[in-house]
Scaffold this active site. Structure first.
Site, PDB file in Angstrom:
ATOM      1  CG  ASP A   1     -37.203   5.113 -22.777  1.00  0.00           C
ATOM      2  OD1 ASP A   1     -36.873   6.316 -22.872  1.00  0.00           O
ATOM      3  OD2 ASP A   1     -36.522   4.251 -22.199  1.00  0.00           O
TER       4      ASP A   1
ATOM      5  CG  ASP B   1     -34.302   3.988 -18.101  1.00  0.00           C
ATOM      6  OD1 ASP B   1     -33.943   5.100 -18.523  1.00  0.00           O
ATOM      7  OD2 ASP B   1     -34.489   3.734 -16.906  1.00  0.00           O
TER       8      ASP B   1
ATOM      9  CG  HIS C   1     -34.976  12.321 -21.305  1.00  0.00           C
ATOM     10  ND1 HIS C   1     -34.288  11.401 -22.075  1.00  0.00           N
ATOM     11  CD2 HIS C   1     -35.217  11.701 -20.130  1.00  0.00           C
ATOM     12  CE1 HIS C   1     -34.138  10.282 -21.411  1.00  0.00           C
ATOM     13  NE2 HIS C   1     -34.680  10.427 -20.220  1.00  0.00           N
ATOM     14  CG  ASP C   2     -31.764  11.678 -18.538  1.00  0.00           C
ATOM     15  OD1 ASP C   2     -31.490  10.488 -18.796  1.00  0.00           O
ATOM     16  OD2 ASP C   2     -32.846  12.045 -18.042  1.00  0.00           O
TER      17      ASP C   2
HETATM   18  O1  TEU Z   1     -31.185   7.802 -16.812  1.00  0.00           O
HETATM   19  C1  TEU Z   1     -30.247   7.001 -16.130  1.00  0.00           C
HETATM   20  C2  TEU Z   1     -28.985   7.687 -15.908  1.00  0.00           C
HETATM   21  O2  TEU Z   1     -27.919   7.211 -16.219  1.00  0.00           O
HETATM   22  C3  TEU Z   1     -29.031   8.990 -15.211  1.00  0.00           C
HETATM   23  O3  TEU Z   1     -28.007   8.975 -14.245  1.00  0.00           O
HETATM   24  C4  TEU Z   1     -28.755  10.075 -16.211  1.00  0.00           C
HETATM   25  O4  TEU Z   1     -27.524   9.837 -16.844  1.00  0.00           O
HETATM   26  C5  TEU Z   1     -28.701  11.332 -15.435  1.00  0.00           C
HETATM   27  O5  TEU Z   1     -30.035  11.603 -15.177  1.00  0.00           O
HETATM   28  C6  TEU Z   1     -28.006  12.442 -16.195  1.00  0.00           C
HETATM   29  O6  TEU Z   1     -27.984  13.597 -15.343  1.00  0.00           O
HETATM   30  C7  TEU Z   1     -32.337   7.032 -17.181  1.00  0.00           C
HETATM   31  C8  TEU Z   1     -33.360   7.967 -17.786  1.00  0.00           C
HETATM   32  O7  TEU Z   1     -32.832   8.515 -18.987  1.00  0.00           O
HETATM   33  C9  TEU Z   1     -33.669   9.024 -16.767  1.00  0.00           C
HETATM   34  O8  TEU Z   1     -34.541  10.016 -17.316  1.00  0.00           O
HETATM   35  C10 TEU Z   1     -34.319   8.362 -15.566  1.00  0.00           C
HETATM   36  O9  TEU Z   1     -34.506   9.338 -14.553  1.00  0.00           O
HETATM   37  C11 TEU Z   1     -33.439   7.219 -15.017  1.00  0.00           C
HETATM   38  O10 TEU Z   1     -32.893   6.393 -16.023  1.00  0.00           O
HETATM   39  C12 TEU Z   1     -34.289   6.304 -14.143  1.00  0.00           C
HETATM   40  O11 TEU Z   1     -35.208   5.611 -14.970  1.00  0.00           O
END
Ligand code: TEU
Length: 554
Positions: A98, A199, A328-329
Site C-alpha cells: 500500500d 492510496d 477496509h473502508d
Molecule cells: O481512503 C481514501 C478514501 O477515498 C476514503 O474517503 C474512503 O473512500 C472512505 O474512507 C470510505 O468511507 C484511503 C484509505 O483506504 C483509507 O483507509 C484512509 O483513511 C485514507 O485513504 C487516508 O489515507
C-alpha cells in the site's frame, strides 16, 4: 493485446491490524500473516494487497506514515517482513504494498523539519498557506470531518490535510517530493515486491490557486474537489517512466472522485500509467442524498446495475477494471446488499460473489469476505475506533443532522470498523485471532461464521469463492468476454451475459429475499450450469430468494 498476469489474478486484501496476532498483544502482525499464507493459497488467490505496515503513530491505523522504510512496531520488524515476503513467493503469492504518498504522518521527519520554520529546506514538501481574514485559506473539509486546514502558530500559517490533522498533504508540485517518493518506491521494489496499491492517488495534484468549493451539509467543500487535478496524469506518467515501467507490476490506483473518462487514462492498456483503478461510483449507489455515505442504506439495484454495467462496457478493450465490494473502508457487502439472517446469509454471500467475479476485471477479496462475514452489532458510539466515522458523526450531530440513535444506526450500517473487526479463524476465544484482548471486539457470530468450519464443508462460502477463483484461471470468457446487461430496470434481478467468440455465460442474480419470475433465454436452456448457490435447479421461469445461477454455452 497480450494478456498481462494481473488480468487473470484474484487479489486478497489483508488489513494487518485485524488479520492474525502472533504475540498476544491483541493486534495483528507480520508473523501472524506469514502463518496464514497457506490459507490464502488454498483459497486460490495469487496476489496479496497488504494494507500499510510502515512505521506509524496509527492516527489513521497506518495510513499516516512516519517512516516509509521501517516497520510499525506493533506489526514486527523488517526481518519479519522479509520472512513474510519470502514465504509468500515460495507459495507462488505476489505481494502488493500500500503506497500512501498523498500525505505523510505529522511525525514524519520531513514534516517535523517543514513546520520548524518558513525557510526550512523541507518547507515546500507540504502545502502551507496564509490565512484569509483570520480564517482558513479556503472552505475545504477533511474527509474525516472539520476543516482541511490546521493553523500552525509557530510560523503563523496553515497546512493542508485532506484526511486527519496528523496526515499533512505532500506537495506533489515540488519535483524534490516526487523524486523522494520515487526513490522510496525503488527501495521497496529492490526488495522484490510485486506492485503497489496507491492510496488516494487521484488527489495528489491540487487545483490551481486552491479555490473554494461548493459547501456540503457540514459547511465544508468536499476533499474530492482535488480529484483528477491539473498535473495528475503528468505526475503518474513520470512515476511510470522513472519507476513502474522497469518492472512487471500490478499497480492499482485508489481514485476517489475518478470518472469513467478519467479511468481510461489512469488504467489505459498501453501501460503508461497504472494497471487499473478502484473507482467509487458503484459504492455511492446507496448513498443518502444529504448525508452521503453516512446514513442508513438506500438500496437501489437499478442504479448499481447501471453504474457497474457502464464501467464494464466502456472500459472493455480500452482500460482495465478492478472488481470489489469490500475493503477496509467499506461495510461488509453481505450486510449492505445481502442478508444477515441465517437462512439466507450464505446464499446471499455466494450470489454477491458470483455477481462480481463473473465480470471483466481483477477481483479483490477482502479478508473475511470469503467467509461471508457481516457488520458488527455496535450498541454505542464509544465502541467505535474509526476516525472517519467519529469525525463525520461529530460534524452531523453538532449541526443537528444526526441524533445519537441515528449515529449508532449509521455505525452499524456504514462505519469502516465493520470491516476491521478481527478475522474469524475459528469458533474459539477471540475467533483464533489473538490469545490476548483484541484491539476491536470480535463479532459474536464467529462461533458460526469462521474459516475452520468452512474449510471442512464442501458447500461453504469459502469453497464457493475457491471455485469462482479457479474458474477465472481456466476460462478466457470470464477474463476477456464482452459484457451485456439484461433486464436493466428490474428492481431485484441482476442479469448479464459475457461473450467471447461463440462461447458465452448468462449470469442470473436475485438480490432479494423474494422469488422472482425470469424466463431463461432460449439459447441458454439446457446449457451447462457452471456454478450455482442452490443444490438443485429452480422450477422453469423462477429465480429463488438470493439465488444465483451461471449458465455456460459454447
Ligand atoms: O481512503 C481514501 C478514501 O477515498 C476514503 O474517503 C474512503 O473512500 C472512505 O474512507 C470510505 O468511507 C484511503 C484509505 O483506504 C483509507 O483507509 C484512509 O483513511 C485514507 O485513504 C487516508 O489515507
Amino acid at each position: 493485446m497480450e494478456e498481462k498476469w494481473w488480468q487473470r489474478s484474484v487479489v486478497y486484501q489483508i488489513y494487518p491490524r485485524s488479520f492474525q496476532d502472533s504475540d498476544g498483544d491483541g493486534i495483528g502482525d507480520l508473523p501472524g500473516i506469514t502463518s496464514r499464507l497457506a490459507y490464502i493459497r488454498e483459497l486460490g488467490a495469487d496476489t496479496i494487497w497488504l494494507s500499510p505496515v510502515y512505521k506509524s503513530p496509527n492516527d489513521d491505523n497506518g495510513y499516516d506514515i512516519s517512516d516509509y522504510q521501517d516497520i510499525m512496531t506493533e506489526f514486527g520488524t523488517m526481518a519479519d517482513f522479509d520472512a513474510m515476503l519470502e514465504k509468500a513467493h515460495s507459495l507462488g503469492l505476489k505481494i502488493v504494498m500500500d503506497l500512501v504518498v498523498n500525505h505523510t504522518s505529522d511525525e514524519h521527519k520531513w514534516f517535523i523539519e517543514s513546520r520548524s520554520s518558513r525557510d526550512n529546506p523541507y518547507r515546500d514538501y507540504y502545502i502551507w498557506r496564509e490565512g484569509k481574514n483570520g480564517k482558513e485559506p479556503n472552505n475545504w473539509g477533511s474527509c474525516f470531518g472539520g476543516s482541511a486546514w490546521v493553523y500552525d502558530e509557530k510560523t503563523d500559517m496553515y497546512y493542508l490535510h485532506l484526511f486527519s490533522k496528523k496526515q499533512p498533504d505532500l506537495n506533489w508540485d515540488n519535483p524534490v517530493v516526487r523524486d523522494e517518493v520515487f526513490t522510496m518506491m525503488d527501495w521497496w521494489l529492490d526488495k522484490g515486491i510485486d506492485g503497489f496499491r496507491m492510496d488516494v492517488i487521484s488527489l495528489i495534484s491540487k487545483p490551481e490557486g486552491l479555490p473554494d468549493g461548493e459547501p456540503r451539509p457540514n459547511g465544508y467543500a468536499s476533499f474530492e474537489l482535488c480529484a483528477n487535478g491539473p498535473h495528475e496524469h503528468e505526475y503518474l506518467r513520470e512515476m511510470n517512466r522513472k519507476v513502474l515501467s522497469k518492472h512487471d507490476l500490478l499497480t492499482v490506483g485508489e481514485c476517489a472522485g475518478v470518472t469513467l473518462e478519467e479511468a481510461k487514462s489512469y488504467a489505459n492498456l498501453d501501460g503508461s500509467e497504472l494497471s487499473m483503478v478502484f473507482q467509487f461510483e458503484h459504492m455511492s449507489a446507496d448513498f443518502d442524498p444529504v448525508l452521503g455515505r453516512y446514513a442508513a442504506q438506500h438500496k437501489n439495484l437499478p442504479k448499481l446495475k447501471e453504474i457497474l454495467s457502464r464501467w464494464q462496457r466502456e472500459l472493455d478493450g480500452v482500460a482495465w477494471n478492478s472488481l470489489y465490494w469490500d475493503n477496509h473502508d467499506q461495510p461488509r457487502v453481505v450486510s449492505r446488499y445481502g442478508s444477515e439472517n441465517e437462512e439466507y446469509r450464505e446464499k446471499s454471500a455466494k450470489m454477491l460473489a458470483a455477481c462480481l467475479h463473473m465480470m471483466q476485471g481483477t477481483p479483490y477479496v477482502y479478508q473475511g469476505e470469503e467467509l461471508g462475514m457481516t457488520n458488527y452489532p455496535w450498541t454505542s458510539i464509544d465502541q467505535i475506533n474509526d476516525i472517519e466515522s467519529l469525525g463525520n458523526y461529530r460534524d452531523f450531530h453538532a449541526k443537528g443532522l444526526m441524533t445519537e440513535e441515528e449515529g449508532i444506526r449509521m455505525m452499524r450500517t456504514r462505519s469502516r470498523d465493520n470491516a476491521r473487526t478481527p478475522m474469524q479463524w475459528d469458533a474459539g476465544p477471540s475467533a483464533g485471532f489473538t490469545t490476548g484482548t483484541p484491539w476491536l471486539p470480535v463479532n459474536p457470530n464467529h462461533v458460526t461464521i469462521n474459516a475452520a468450519e468452512q474449510l471442512q464443508r464442501p458447500d461453504s462460502v469459502f469453497r464457493f469463492y475457491q471455485k469462482l477463483i479457479r474458474l477465472r484461471k481456466e476460462m478466457d470468457v470470464i477474463v476477456h468476454g464482452h459484457y451485456a446487461l439484461l433486464e436493466p430496470e428490474h428492481p431485484d434481478l441482476f442479469v448479464y451475459t459475457r461473450t467471447l467468440g461463440n462461447e458465452s455465460l448468462l449470469v442470473v442474480c436475485n438480490f432479494s429475499e423474494q422469488e422472482q419470475a425470469f424466463a431463461v433465454p432460449e439459447e441458454y436452456r439446457g446449457a451447462e450450469i457452471l456454478i450455482a448457490n442452490y443444490p438443485d435447479t429452480a422450477p422453469a421461469g423462477v429465480v429463488r430468494p438470493w439465488e444465483t445461477v451461471v449458465y455456460h454455452r459454447k
